[in-house]
Design a protein around this motif. Sequence first.
Motif, PDB file in Angstrom:
ATOM      1  N   THR A   2      32.180  50.911 -34.753  1.00 12.12           N
ATOM      2  CA  THR A   2      31.622  49.730 -34.025  1.00 12.12           C
ATOM      3  C   THR A   2      32.541  48.695 -33.731  1.00 12.12           C
ATOM      4  O   THR A   2      33.440  48.453 -34.543  1.00 12.12           O
ATOM      5  N   PRO A   3      32.218  47.897 -32.619  1.00 11.68           N
ATOM      6  CA  PRO A   3      33.424  47.032 -32.075  1.00 11.68           C
ATOM      7  C   PRO A   3      33.666  45.871 -33.010  1.00 11.68           C
ATOM      8  O   PRO A   3      32.514  45.603 -33.751  1.00 11.68           O
ATOM      9  N   ARG A   4      34.713  45.404 -33.148  1.00 15.71           N
ATOM     10  CA  ARG A   4      34.856  44.121 -34.029  1.00 15.71           C
ATOM     11  C   ARG A   4      34.196  42.969 -33.376  1.00 15.71           C
ATOM     12  O   ARG A   4      33.904  42.778 -32.240  1.00 15.71           O
ATOM     13  N   THR A   5      33.663  42.286 -34.245  1.00 22.23           N
ATOM     14  CA  THR A   5      32.905  41.003 -34.054  1.00 22.23           C
ATOM     15  C   THR A   5      33.365  39.858 -34.369  1.00 22.23           C
ATOM     16  O   THR A   5      34.494  39.621 -35.014  1.00 22.23           O
ATOM     17  N   ASP A   6      32.803  38.534 -34.329  1.00 22.56           N
ATOM     18  CA  ASP A   6      33.273  37.093 -34.728  1.00 22.56           C
ATOM     19  C   ASP A   6      33.153  37.286 -36.230  1.00 22.56           C
ATOM     20  O   ASP A   6      33.797  36.276 -36.904  1.00 22.56           O
ATOM     21  N   SER A   7      32.621  38.074 -36.955  1.00 19.93           N
ATOM     22  CA  SER A   7      32.372  38.103 -38.177  1.00 19.93           C
ATOM     23  C   SER A   7      33.764  38.622 -38.940  1.00 19.93           C
ATOM     24  O   SER A   7      34.019  38.610 -40.224  1.00 19.93           O
ATOM     25  N   LEU A 107      30.697  42.269 -43.361  1.00 21.90           N
ATOM     26  CA  LEU A 107      32.057  42.279 -43.368  1.00 21.90           C
ATOM     27  C   LEU A 107      32.590  43.717 -43.003  1.00 21.90           C
ATOM     28  O   LEU A 107      33.687  43.941 -42.357  1.00 21.90           O
ATOM     29  N   ALA A 108      31.711  44.878 -42.958  1.00 18.06           N
ATOM     30  CA  ALA A 108      32.102  46.129 -42.500  1.00 18.06           C
ATOM     31  C   ALA A 108      32.329  46.080 -40.985  1.00 18.06           C
ATOM     32  O   ALA A 108      33.367  46.556 -40.386  1.00 18.06           O
ATOM     33  N   GLU A 109      31.575  45.324 -40.011  1.00 14.93           N
ATOM     34  CA  GLU A 109      31.643  45.201 -38.784  1.00 14.93           C
ATOM     35  C   GLU A 109      32.904  44.549 -38.205  1.00 14.93           C
ATOM     36  O   GLU A 109      33.661  44.902 -37.464  1.00 14.93           O
ATOM     37  N   SER A 110      33.317  43.655 -39.139  1.00 12.61           N
ATOM     38  CA  SER A 110      34.678  42.799 -39.135  1.00 12.61           C
ATOM     39  C   SER A 110      35.827  43.817 -39.047  1.00 12.61           C
ATOM     40  O   SER A 110      36.973  43.425 -38.698  1.00 12.61           O
TER      41      SER A 110
END
Length: 208
Positions: A2-7, A107-110
């Motif tokens: 999953t791409p990195r996000t603002d989280s 948190l995982a997405e970050s």
Amino acid sequence: MTPRTDSAAAFSSSPTTTTVADAPRSELLQSVVDVARAIFGAEASSVFLLDEEADELVFQAVSGQGEEFLVGRRFPAGRGIAGWVATSGEPMVVDDLSADPSFDRSLAESTAYVPNALMAAPLISDARILGVLEVLDPSPQARSGVRELDLLAMFARQAAAALRVITPERVREAEERAVLAGHTLAGAQREDALRLLGSLERLLRGVG
């Protein structure tokens, strides 16, 4: 993946600085995550150490997804499954993270990797929780029962014992004692720690 996000803002923006004194610890912890990932057939493995003053968990070693950029990142110690394990001192296995309320998806997405399953165990030495060992997306066979979780917990305890031997503070204390006694340390702490880890690796490979 999953791409990195603002989280990613959940993490501290300043990574932990590695010193020469930290090098043996870094080597040991990298061995821990590499061995755990291989033995449990996981896509990734991480060790978080607890920074009690900041009340944060810090990525100290990563094998697999995220190893290029996660080391040194921090997040609040109460977040996610790693936070639950660090607080409770109990190991945990989750086969379907999408259905588990303890899982912190943001948190995982970050971290740029969202697992479907994970196993986690606390690093405990002398009744003190030092951190958490996680394996992400272990093979279905590796997370199939209590026996496998017990193996991970045993591995984490052994890793914690080795870590306490090799921490920079312990190394410096031993060096000071050795100088006063007219001897040199000659890497004894490092050898002792790696011997502990090697013994457990052989045990796990023999029964896993």
